[in-house]
Design an enzyme around this catalytic site. Sequence first.
Site, short mmCIF file in Angstrom:
data_model
loop_
_atom_site.label_atom_id
_atom_site.label_comp_id
_atom_site.label_asym_id
_atom_site.label_seq_id
_atom_site.Cartn_x
_atom_site.Cartn_y
_atom_site.Cartn_z
N ASP A 112 20.32 -7.34 -34.09
CA ASP A 112 20.34 -8.66 -33.43
C ASP A 112 20.69 -9.85 -34.32
O ASP A 112 20.08 -10.93 -34.19
CB ASP A 112 18.98 -8.92 -32.76
N LYS A 163 21.24 -4.12 -26.02
CA LYS A 163 19.90 -3.69 -25.60
C LYS A 163 19.21 -4.81 -24.83
O LYS A 163 19.27 -5.97 -25.22
CB LYS A 163 19.06 -3.28 -26.82
N CYS A 180 11.93 -7.45 -33.04
CA CYS A 180 12.89 -6.37 -32.76
C CYS A 180 13.02 -5.36 -33.89
O CYS A 180 13.25 -4.17 -33.64
CB CYS A 180 14.23 -6.97 -32.37
C1 C5J Z 1 14.44 -10.32 -31.77
C2 C5J Z 1 13.18 -11.88 -30.44
N1 C5J Z 1 15.67 -9.89 -31.99
N2 C5J Z 1 12.42 -12.28 -31.45
N3 C5J Z 1 14.21 -11.02 -30.62
O1 C5J Z 1 13.54 -10.14 -32.57
O2 C5J Z 1 12.99 -12.32 -29.33
#
Ligand code: C5J
Length: 221
Positions: free
Chosen positions: A24, A129, A162
């Site tokens: 991400d 995802k 994540c």
């Molecule tokens: C991730 C989030 N990628 N913190 N998303 O950690 O909402």
Amino acid sequence: MPTVDAQPGPFSFDPDSTALVVIDMQRDFLLPGGFGESLGNDVSQLQKTIEPLAALMAAWRTAGLPIIHTREGHKPDLSDCPPAKLSRGAPSMRIGDPGAFGRILIRGEYGHDIVDELQPIEGETVIDKPGKGAFYATELSDILEKDGIKSLIVTGVTTEVCVHTTVREANDRGYECLVPADCVGSYFPEFQQVGLKMIAAQGGIFGWVAESPAVIAAIQE
Ligand code: C5J
């Protein structure tokens, strides 16, 4: 077999069955003015992962090893976004709203894509995802199984959300996971510190933690 000096102890891996997973590293989370910042977060905490991660990715590519990128986000009609996720918190902008970089966390929008410095190259896998973990409602399990992957080097953001969810999911599925501390980031310094400790605690309850130069040195040996 390459071995990395790690917590709670040495981490050995066979490069032929190890993938680098980049979680991400999206503009919506990392860029000033984006969704992450709109939630009141300090995006500089995440941006400092870009340089070490770019170096790790470059070394990984030079070694001819696989990289799997993920992006958190949703279909334009939000049919894959649970109402509880959509309504959570009190942000000034919500998932699907128009933001500085297009509709927030919507597939196909500029903000949903990966930052320029870490863009995937041809042949690398990109997994979209809808959840925090990279295994939930994705093709990741099938890809890892098909490619005979047994170990994962897990990087990206955010450490306690994540990255953690993915490492926990991977550990439960039998993958050995190493997390390079300088290649994962949290908006909250205390979560970064404790999040990393949690991974390697109790003899490596769900993984190992190292620094990326040690991983790079191991694959260059
Ligand atoms: C991730 C989030 N990628 N913190 N998303 O950690 O909402």
